[in-house]
Write an enzyme that holds these catalytic residues in place. Sequence first.
Site, short mmCIF file in Angstrom:
data_model
loop_
_atom_site.label_atom_id
_atom_site.label_comp_id
_atom_site.label_asym_id
_atom_site.label_seq_id
_atom_site.Cartn_x
_atom_site.Cartn_y
_atom_site.Cartn_z
N ASP A 170 57.25 -10.79 -10.79
CA ASP A 170 56.24 -11.49 -9.98
C ASP A 170 54.89 -11.35 -10.68
O ASP A 170 54.39 -10.24 -10.85
CB ASP A 170 56.19 -10.87 -8.58
N ASP A 178 55.42 -18.58 -10.68
CA ASP A 178 54.98 -17.22 -10.99
C ASP A 178 55.99 -16.13 -10.64
O ASP A 178 55.65 -14.95 -10.70
CB ASP A 178 53.65 -16.93 -10.30
N GLU A 179 57.20 -16.48 -10.29
CA GLU A 179 58.19 -15.44 -10.01
C GLU A 179 59.60 -15.93 -10.28
O GLU A 179 59.89 -17.12 -10.21
CB GLU A 179 58.07 -14.91 -8.58
#
Length: 359
Positions: A8, A103-104
Amino acid sequence: MRKIIHIDMDCYFAAVEMRDFPEYRGKPLAVGGSRVQRGVISTCNYEARKFGVRSAMATGYALKLCPNLILVPGRMQVYKEVSQQIRAIFSRYTELIEPLSLDEAYLDVSDCKLFKGSATLIAEAIRRDILAETGLTASAGVAPIKFLAKVASDLNKPNGQCVIPPDEVPEFVKSLSLRKIPGVGKVTAEKLSSLGLNTCADVQAYPKQELIARFGKFGAVLVERAHGIDERGISVSRERKSVGVETTLAQDIYTLEQCQQVMPGLIQELSSRLVRSAKGRQIHKQVVKLKFNDFKQTTIEHRSDEVSVVMFYELLSQAMARQEGRGIRLLGVSVGLAETKDTLSPLMVRETKQLDFVF
């Protein structure tokens, strides 16, 4: 036993802005919204979070909490390009990658031979590579199952990681708050708390069938998670489930006629997004969403295998019946997409003479 890593990125959009514009560093910064138009915060840095600013918060409220908050517009193309760099790093360690957003992502490194197969060392190496090649920090969670890897990635933020070994799972989940389980939001947590259920240990001691009777399929999933069970594998080809567009209005509006004036622009943008993103997939529902000035929201949906402009207006009328005198600050339209296996034909649109929109 599988080895799952959840990566993350730390306040991703804001971190990219601080990397590219060093003058923002050390100052409260948020991406999204502006001082002159209403909007919603996409993300913010840790300096802003000290004031209570959070993602999905109304910009006006964020400015009340932090008057010196710097607001910048998002640069989605840049965020996508950096995300591609990060995913290229992931692919050095495994082909089993499940992106959740820009983003993860989940990674299954069970078969990775690097670092003698140590998932802990692999996660550290991935984070080092990301920092060296993008200038951004990432946090990681390592566990034998997906949901605990995601929980773990949040425990030592920012720029840290947490490992939950297989033999520690039973003890770890006992004290885990139910709010940490994906799918348990504020309303569900309140319902569970009213039953005396606040931790996984509470769920373990509660009659399983009663939970299923109260919460249906989610109740069964909750019991599994509370016992440290998550048999989901890595999905390397996650399909998009919906396409939508919404707008936060500059001023509250109150009448159906005002809402109808907003609809053409939304529907036209939805049309463009469907052409770009739907890839000939069948739809299975249409949805209209309203958010009121008390920040509560309502959605109305209609099951359908073709897009009808008229139906969007009918759903809008139904949603307005729930207004109860409140102002409307956000209006959105979307369609749910059927799974690929259910695709029968390209998207079909019922055209109307009154509304000249072509999908």
